[in-house]
Design an enzyme around this catalytic site. Structure first.
Site, mmCIF file in Angstrom:
data_model
loop_
_atom_site.group_PDB
_atom_site.id
_atom_site.type_symbol
_atom_site.label_atom_id
_atom_site.label_comp_id
_atom_site.label_asym_id
_atom_site.label_seq_id
_atom_site.Cartn_x
_atom_site.Cartn_y
_atom_site.Cartn_z
ATOM 1 N N ASP A 199 0.982 -1.171 -0.034
ATOM 2 C CA ASP A 199 0.127 0.101 0.121
ATOM 3 C C ASP A 199 0.791 1.207 -0.098
ATOM 4 O O ASP A 199 2.036 1.222 0.006
ATOM 5 C CB ASP A 199 -1.117 0.079 1.063
ATOM 6 C CG ASP A 199 -0.151 -0.449 2.620
ATOM 7 O OD1 ASP A 199 0.881 0.288 2.680
ATOM 8 O OD2 ASP A 199 -0.511 -1.286 3.101
ATOM 9 N N ASP B 126 1.220 6.185 -13.340
ATOM 10 C CA ASP B 126 0.779 5.345 -14.473
ATOM 11 C C ASP B 126 -0.472 5.941 -14.899
ATOM 12 O O ASP B 126 -1.336 6.235 -14.303
ATOM 13 C CB ASP B 126 0.687 4.203 -14.263
ATOM 14 C CG ASP B 126 1.115 3.055 -15.032
ATOM 15 O OD1 ASP B 126 0.929 3.290 -16.238
ATOM 16 O OD2 ASP B 126 2.051 2.125 -14.593
ATOM 17 N N ASP C 218 0.750 4.565 -20.483
ATOM 18 C CA ASP C 218 0.223 2.995 -20.775
ATOM 19 C C ASP C 218 -0.219 2.760 -22.119
ATOM 20 O O ASP C 218 -1.159 3.688 -22.730
ATOM 21 C CB ASP C 218 -0.871 2.500 -19.843
ATOM 22 C CG ASP C 218 -0.865 1.007 -19.893
ATOM 23 O OD1 ASP C 218 -0.272 0.279 -19.348
ATOM 24 O OD2 ASP C 218 -2.370 0.744 -20.384
ATOM 25 N N GLU D 261 4.801 4.154 -23.261
ATOM 26 C CA GLU D 261 5.066 2.616 -23.516
ATOM 27 C C GLU D 261 4.592 2.592 -25.008
ATOM 28 O O GLU D 261 3.480 2.592 -25.210
ATOM 29 C CB GLU D 261 4.019 1.813 -22.394
ATOM 30 C CG GLU D 261 4.334 0.411 -22.780
ATOM 31 C CD GLU D 261 3.188 -0.654 -22.317
ATOM 32 O OE1 GLU D 261 3.507 -1.718 -21.985
ATOM 33 O OE2 GLU D 261 2.005 -0.436 -22.201
ATOM 34 N N HIS E 234 6.887 -4.893 -14.648
ATOM 35 C CA HIS E 234 5.916 -5.773 -14.257
ATOM 36 C C HIS E 234 5.312 -6.598 -15.188
ATOM 37 O O HIS E 234 4.423 -7.270 -15.071
ATOM 38 C CB HIS E 234 4.659 -4.813 -13.591
ATOM 39 C CG HIS E 234 4.326 -3.988 -14.484
ATOM 40 N ND1 HIS E 234 4.634 -3.063 -15.308
ATOM 41 C CD2 HIS E 234 2.747 -3.913 -15.189
ATOM 42 C CE1 HIS E 234 4.117 -2.376 -16.100
ATOM 43 N NE2 HIS E 234 2.866 -2.847 -16.011
ATOM 44 N N ASP E 235 5.652 -6.470 -16.603
ATOM 45 C CA ASP E 235 5.184 -7.401 -17.575
ATOM 46 C C ASP E 235 5.997 -8.449 -18.317
ATOM 47 O O ASP E 235 5.907 -9.282 -19.018
ATOM 48 C CB ASP E 235 4.791 -6.323 -18.907
ATOM 49 C CG ASP E 235 3.568 -5.530 -18.647
ATOM 50 O OD1 ASP E 235 2.667 -5.731 -17.549
ATOM 51 O OD2 ASP E 235 3.296 -4.427 -19.126
HETATM 52 C C1 NOJ Z 1 0.400 -2.425 -20.555
HETATM 53 C C2 NOJ Z 1 0.926 -2.566 -18.887
HETATM 54 O O1 NOJ Z 1 2.020 -2.506 -18.806
HETATM 55 C C3 NOJ Z 1 0.199 -3.985 -18.462
HETATM 56 O O2 NOJ Z 1 0.452 -4.335 -17.360
HETATM 57 C C4 NOJ Z 1 -1.394 -3.715 -18.685
HETATM 58 O O3 NOJ Z 1 -1.834 -4.980 -18.472
HETATM 59 C C5 NOJ Z 1 -1.697 -3.294 -20.188
HETATM 60 N N1 NOJ Z 1 -0.973 -2.208 -20.505
HETATM 61 C C6 NOJ Z 1 -3.257 -2.885 -20.328
HETATM 62 O O4 NOJ Z 1 -3.236 -1.522 -19.617
#
Ligand code: NOJ
Length: 551
Positions: free
Chosen positions: A29, A98, A199, A256, A329-330
Site C-alpha cells: 500500500d 501510471d 500505458d 509505453e 511488471h510485464d
Molecule cells: C501495459 C501494462 O504494462 C500492462 O500491465 C497492462 O496489462 C496493459 N498495458 C493494459 O493496460
C-alpha cells in the site's frame, strides 16, 4: 541536443501491490511505500514510477481504472498519497504515476452510463459497433485472448476492448472525452506529480474501416495490433494530448510504445516529439516472437541480442532519448530470461546485466527486486497464477496444439507474475513483506535473496553513484554511445564519450573466458562484476558472464 531535467534521473518502478504492506492485509500500500522511502534514498534513485494506484476492480491489477481521481482503498487514501508525495519531496525523490488512457474499467461511471442509456453522451466515449450476421463486427483478437468484441446482452451491439473485456477502449475520436482526460491529467500535475509513464498509448487510434484480416491462429482470429496499434492519424491525438497537458507543466513523459518503427522514433522522442522518452521493446522481447504469444519462443543468440540492442541505441540516439530497462511488471526476471545455464543465474551475473544496461544512453529504470538479483518463480499448476495474460496464454498454447506441460513451461518462462511476487525485505516469514498472508506467493528463494546484506543492491548503489555523482557523471549521462565492434561474438562492448572523457563497458555473455584487446590501456577499471579481471596493458581476459567498466 539541449539537455532536459529528466535526463539525469534514475527511476525506480514500484508495483504497489507487492512492495510493502503496512497494515497486514497481505497487499502492499501507499503507506508501505512511504515507510520504505529511506531504502530508496539509500539506493540513490531520484524518481519513482508507481504502477496504477487508482480506484479499480483490479482484474488487471489496476490497469482497469474505474475512477481516475480516486485511490484504490486497497492502497489507502488520498491523504496517504499526499503524505507520500510530501515525504518523497523531502528526500528529493520525484513521483510519476501510471497514466492509463487507452481504456477504462467497465465499472467506470462513463461506461456504466453508456450501457444504461443508448442516448447517453457516454456511449460515444467508447467504441460500439453492430454485429455482422449474428457475429462480432470483425475477427480481431484481443491482447488477452478471445475477440476484441463483447456483446451487450439486449442489443445487437458490441463494444471494443483491445485488452480484457473488462477494459473497454475509449473512443479518442470524441473530443469531449479527450478534454475530460486532459483536465484529469492536469489536476494530477497541479497536485505535484512530475509526470507519467503512459500505458499502451500507441493503441489509441484504430483503423476506421474495422476490417477483418486473414486469421493467424487456431482460434480463427487475428492479432488486433495490425489495425489498432500505431495507426495513421495517431499523431494528431498525441500532439493534442501533449499541448493540452504535459507541455504546459514541463512534465516528464515515458511512453509505453511497443511496435513503433525506428524510422518513426523522431516523431515520438525528437525535439518536438510527443514524449520525453519511450520504452523500446525490440530486444526485451528477444525470447519470444511476439510479446503477447508466449508459445512462440525463439532460439536467440548473443549476436542477435547485440544487434538488436545497438540498433535500438542508435535509433534512440539519432532521434532523442530512451528509457532503458531490464525488467518491469510485464517482463520476466532478467536472470531467468537471459541466462540459460542455471548455475550462472547468480548475484554476480545479475550485476553484469545491471552494468550492461545501466550505462546505456538514456534514463535507467530499475524494477523493484531487480536490485536484489531476483529470479523467476516456477509454478507447478495454472491455478497458481493470478495474471490474466498467463491464464490466457496457457489455454491458447493448448489450443495451438501444445501439451499442458509445454503450456505451463511457456507461462512459467514469461508470466507477468514472475516480477509481481512480493518484495523480500528480509529472510523472515513472508520476507517481512506483510504480517498477514501475501496476496501472491513469495519466490522460493526469499530466505536467501532478500534486501538484507545484498551485494547486488550494493552494486546498483555504486552504478547510481557513478552516474549521478562522480567524475564520470557527465559522460555517463550525456555522452554519445558507440558500439565497439572488434570483440568476440559473445562480448557486448560499447563506449560512452564526450569531448573530455571516454568510458568503456565490456560484458561477456558466455560461460567461457574471453580475450578482449582494446586500442588503449585497460588498466583503469572503474567497476567489475565476478572476480577481478586479469589485465595486461591493452589485453583483458574476461571471466564468464563478467562485466567490466574501464575509464
Ligand atoms: C501495459 C501494462 O504494462 C500492462 O500491465 C497492462 O496489462 C496493459 N498495458 C493494459 O493496460
Amino acid at each position: 541536443m539541449e539537455t532536459k531535467w529528466w535526463q539525469d534521473e534514475v527511476v525506480y518502478q514500484i508495483y504497489p501491490k507487492s512492495f510493502y504492506d503496512s497494515n497486514g492485509d497481505g497487499i502492499g500500500d501507499l503507506k508501505g511505500i512511504t515507510k520504505k522511502l529511506d531504502y530508496l534514498e539509500e539506493l540513490g534513485i531520484t524518481m519513482i514510477w508507481i504502477c496504477p494506484i487508482f480506484t479499480s476492480p483490479m482484474i488487471d491489477n489496476g490497469y482497469d481504472i474505474s475512477d481516475f481521481e480516486g485511490i484504490n482503498p486497497e492502497f489507502g487514501t488520498m491523504d496517504d498519497f499526499d503524505q507520500l508525495l510530501a515525504e518523497s519531496k523531502k528526500r528529493n525523490i520525484k513521483i510519476i504515476l501510471d497514466l492509463v488512457i487507452n481504456h477504462t474499467s467497465d465499472e467506470h461511471f462513463w461506461f456504466q452510463e453508456a450501457l444504461k442509456d443508448p442516448l447517453s453522451k457516454y456511449r460515444d466515449y467508447y467504441i460500439f459497433k453492430t454485429g455482422v450476421n449474428g457475429n462480432p463486427p470483425n475477427n480481431w483478437r484481443s491482447i488477452f485472448g478471445g475477440s476484441v468484441w463483447e456483446k451487450l446482452p439486449n442489443e445487437d451491439l458490441y463494444y471494443l476492448h483491445v485488452f480484457d473485456k473488462k477494459q473497454p477502449d475509449l473512443n479518442w475520436e470524441n473530443k469531449e472525452m479527450r478534454q475530460e482526460l486532459y483536465a484529469m491529467i492536469n489536476r494530477w500535475l497541479d497536485k505535484g506529480v512530475e509526470g507519467f509513464r503512459i500505458d499502451s498509448i500507441t493503441f489509441i487510434k484504430k483503423d476506421s474501416d474495422y476490417a477483418s484480416l486473414p486469421a493467424d491462429g487456431a482460434d480463427g482470429l487475428v492479432s488486433c495490433k495490425h489495425k489498432t496499434r500505431n495507426r495513421p492519424g495517431i499523431e494528431n491525438f498525441l500532439n493534442e494530448l501533449k499541448a493540452n497537458t504535459f507541455e504546459k507543466y514541463d512534465a516528464v513523459t515515458v511512453g509505453e510504445a511497443p511496435g513503433v518503427k525506428y524510422e518513426d522514433f523522431h516523431r515520438f522522442i525528437g525535439k518536438d516529439g510527443y514524449f520525453s522518452m519511450i520504452f523500446d521493446f525490440h530486444y526485451a522481447d528477444i525470447d519470444v516472437e511476439s510479446g503477447s504469444d508466449w508459445f512462440k519462443r525463439t532460439n536467440w543468440t548473443v549476436s542477435e541480442f547485440k544487434e538488436l540492442l545497438f540498433q535500438s541505441q542508435r535509433a534512440l540516439q539519432n532521434a532523442g532519448w530512451g528509457a532503458n530497462f531490464l525488467e518491469n511488471h510485464d517482463q520476466p526476471r532478467v536472470l531467468s530470461k537471459m541466462v540459460r545455464e542455471k548455475e550462472w543465474q547468480t548475484p554476480e551475473t545479475a550485476k553484469t546485466f545491471g552494468m550492461l544496461y545501466f550505462f546505456l544512453r538514456g534514463t535507467p529504470f530499475i524494477y523493484q527486486g531487480q536490485e536484489l538479483g531476483m529470479k523467476n518463480f516456477n509454478r507447478s499448476a495454472i491455478d497458481a497464477f493470478n495474471d490474466i495474460s498467463s491464464i490466457d496464454n496457457y489455454y491458447r498454447s493448448i489450443q495451438e496444439g501444445f501439451t499442458e506441460e509445454e503450456a505451463l513451461h511457456f507461462v512459467n518462462m514469461r508470466s507477468r507474475d514472475n516480477t509481481r511476487t512480493p518484495f523480500p525485505w528480509n529472510g523472515e516469514r513472508y520476507g517481512g513483506f506483510t504480517t498477514g498472508k501475501p496476496w501472491l506467493d513469495m519466490t522460493e528463494e526469499y530466505p536467501e535473496i532478500n534486501a538484507v546484506n545484498n551485494s547486488v543492491y550494493t552494486f546498483y548503489q555504486k552504478m547510481i553513484q557513478l552516474r549521478r555523482n562522480s567524475a564520470w557523471s557527465s559522460v555517463l549521462t550525456f555522452g554519445n554511445i558507440k558500439e565497439i565492434k572488434d570483440v568476440p561474438e559473445e562480448v557486448i562492448a560499447y563506449e560512452r564519450a564526450d569531448e573530455e572523457k571516454r568510458i568503456v563497458i565490456l560484458v561477456n555473455l558466455s560461460t567461457e573466458k574471453k580475450k578482449v584487446v582494446l586500442n588503449e590501456s585497460a588498466e583503469n577499471i572503474i567497476l567489475h562484476s565476478q572476480s577481478k579481471p586479469v589485465i595486461t596493458g591493452e589485453e583483458i581476459i574476461m571471466e564468464p558472464y563478467q562485466g567490466i567498466t574501464i575509464g
